[in-house]
Write an enzyme that holds these catalytic residues in place. Structure first.
Site, PDB file in Angstrom:
ATOM      1  N   SER A   1       2.445  -0.919   1.645  1.00 26.47           N
ATOM      2  CA  SER A   1       1.805   0.352   0.972  1.00 26.47           C
ATOM      3  C   SER A   1       2.506   0.970   0.543  1.00 26.47           C
ATOM      4  CB  SER A   1       2.371   1.561   2.364  1.00 26.47           C
ATOM      5  OG  SER A   1       0.992   1.941   3.256  1.00 26.47           O
TER       6      SER A   1
ATOM      7  N   SER B   1      -0.756   3.516   0.990  1.00 25.22           N
ATOM      8  CA  SER B   1      -0.288   4.529   1.421  1.00 25.22           C
ATOM      9  C   SER B   1       0.536   5.372   1.067  1.00 25.22           C
ATOM     10  CB  SER B   1      -0.513   4.591   2.808  1.00 25.22           C
ATOM     11  OG  SER B   1       1.349   4.141   3.132  1.00 25.22           O
TER      12      SER B   1
ATOM     13  N   LYS C   1       9.472   8.889  -0.595  1.00 24.14           N
ATOM     14  CA  LYS C   1       7.389   9.526   0.867  1.00 24.14           C
ATOM     15  C   LYS C   1       8.042  10.137   1.612  1.00 24.14           C
ATOM     16  CE  LYS C   1       4.175   6.527   2.662  1.00 24.14           C
ATOM     17  NZ  LYS C   1       4.037   5.283   2.918  1.00 24.14           N
TER      18      LYS C   1
END
Lengths: 445, 92
Positions: A128, A104, A29
């Site tokens: 997330s 997210s 990420k």
């Protein structure tokens, strides 16, 4: 690159030749620092930012032999439930056309679901990792607070967040968790599992043995959920029952207030954390931010060395560098902490957090794990959440209580709705009970 | 839904505290949204006062010189620097 926009950049980082992850690709990420490779956290503010050091989890991936195929797209600074707030464009759900991938860590879940990476790292502040895992039909683990180092993670809300794995199967997720877990002297909030009655043999726990497992089902987390989601959830519980588990209903009255408490605490911490982005030490200075495609960083256009004063320069840099959802959260957090409102919002939210912890402790004293749908709704249609922030926040009702209570949780695929949309089953365990939720989850995936 | 939890002036004031310039249209949009979001947060009024004695201990380490970033590395991402230092706007 991918046609669903899963990566912000695809610079390859090679790991060591040997190790438990040799030959595997692990996408990372983009809020996790990678030395000499751009790290934006999905924000125009950090376009062109190149960290001079690796996050601890990235060091551990490289030592374990993993290849990092790229940095995955995400909601800006982790602020979103749909991966539509990225300055680098929204991510599409590769397994449900026209739907969001969840957020997210939407890029991380999407590249795993599409088979473009073997595994991925996400971060979970209020769901997330689990939300995009559920929406993309893969497995995601949010570890116990303190199990994994946050050193090198671009902070959104420190007291709530953890880095964790996303994978096609529970066993693969467990193997990746074993690589990244463990104490780190550069993160004073890490704790050693061995000092907490357990160890790091996570993959061995993925044996699918749920005979005698006691599952608590908090009724509050089913009440507001979509009918198709609830139906798929019970199918998964039936499946666990057929393998020898039993379930009973439990009451968690505090979770009715968890999502509000979560947002007050997360926004308050964000308002403080994001104060560092002033366009002087790093990040974009005023009149420079473009977002997305920008490939030029003007040496002289910034206001940082020019006319005006500190406050005006900062305010201009932050207006240009931050997207709307980030501004919304920083402003609401500033408001909640401001004179006259602190007791009304922040203090009450901390009371709610303590209450949620107590409730979970009680429920887990009479059950091995607690089960709920990961998300109360199936993946939303693209574009429908952006104009209605409150509705998007309320979709985090089932995931945020777990962060407030610092507990571990896994999302495993529970099945699909009649319309073919993925549904996730969330299993919550006691602190440092990763092996319990891995064992339970591995009976399904 | 109470839309009057905050007005435009309050949103502008908070934006000023947070050092974020806002366009007029953003102030209007945020004023309406904050009204909705803050009235949802009102539900926290029902939360009972709860004992928050967390089991926390300080984590200390010896304050010793150790390897750190070089000056060049630390300045690498600064939009502007001068004589080995960050260059910022005027103080006043």
């Amino acid at each position: 690159m991918t046609d669903y926009n899963g990566y912000i950049a695809t610079d390859t980082i090679e790991g060591a030749e040997d190790g438990p992850l040799a030959g595997k690709t692990v996408a990372v990420k983009d809020n996790i620092s990678t030395k000499d490779v751009q790290t934006t956290a999905g924000s125009a503010m950090l376009e062109g930012y190149v960290p001079p050091y690796d996050a601890t989890v990235v060091e551990r991936l490289k030592d374990a032999g993993a290849t990092i195929p790229g940095k995955t797209n995400m909601d800006e600074f982790g602020m979103g439930t749909t991966t539509e707030t990225s300055a680098y464009g929204a991510v599409e759900n590769p397994v449900a056309e026209g739907r969001v991938p969840g957020g997210s860590s939407g890029g991380s879940a999407a590249v795993v679901a599409a088979g473009d990476a073997d595994l991925a790292l996400g971060s979970d502040t209020g769901g997330s990792i689990r939300c995009p895992a559920a929406f993309c039909g893969v497995v995601g683990i949010k570890p116990t607070y303190g199990l994994v180092s946050r050193y090198g993670l671009i902070a959104y809300a420190n007291s709530l967040e953890q880095i964790g794995p996303i994978a096609p199967s529970v066993e693969d997720a467990a193997e990746l968790l074993a690589v990244i877990a463990g104490p780190d002297e550069r993160d004073g909030t890490t704790r050693d599992a061995r000092d907490n009655g357990t160890d790091y043999e996570f993959a061995a726990a993925a044996d699918g043995d749920v005979d005698g497992l006691s599952i608590g089902v908090p009724t509050e987390l089913l009440d507001g959920a979509d009918e198709a989601v609830v139906e798929t959830f019970w199918d998964a519980i039936d499946e666990l029952e057929s393998q020898g588990a039993s379930y009973h209903e439990v009451a968690l009255p505090s979770v009715e207030h968890a999502v509000e408490a979560y947002y007050v605490i997360a926004m308050s911490e964000a308002s403080s954390n994001l104060a560092r982005f002033d366009g002087v030490r790093y990040g974009t200075s005023g009149s420079e931010a473009t977002g997305g495609s920008g490939d030029e960083r003007s040496e002289s256009a910034g206001v940082s060395g020019g006319e005006g004063n500190w406050n005006e320069s900062f305010a201009q840099a932050r207006e240009e560098g931050f997207g709307e959802e980030v501004k919304r959260r920083v402003l609401l957090g500033t408001y909640a902490l401001s004179a006259g409102y602190h007791d009304k919002y922040y203090k009450k939210a901390q009371d709610a957090r303590a209450w949620v912890k107590q409730d979970f402790d009680e429920a887990l004293s009479e059950a091995d794990v607690l089960a709920s749908p990961t998300m109360p709704v199936p993946p939303m249609k693209r574009g429908e959440s952006l104009s209605d922030p409150l509705t998007m926040y309320l979709a985090d009702a089932n995931t945020t209580p777990v962060n407030l209570a610092n507990l571990p949780a896994i999302s495993v695929p529970a099945g699909e709705t009649d319309d073919g949309l993925p549904v996730g089953l969330q299993l919550v365990g006691p602190a440092f009970g990763e092996q319990t939720i891995i064992r339970a989850g591995s009976a399904l995936a | 839904m109470s839309d009057n939890a905050v007005d435009g002036d309050e949103v502008a004031h908070v934006a000023d505290l947070a050092r974020i310039d806002l366009e007029e249209a953003e102030v209007e949009r945020f004023t309406e949204q904050f009204g909705e979001i803050l009235s949802a947060f009102e539900a926290l009024d029902e939360v009972p006062e709860t004992n928050r004695d967390a089991d926390l201990t300080n984590v200390m380490r010896p304050d010793e010189v150790r390897e750190c970033l070089s000056q060049e590395e630390a300045l690498r991402n600064a939009p502007e620097s001068e004589a080995g230092q960050f260059k910022g706007p005027k103080v006043s």
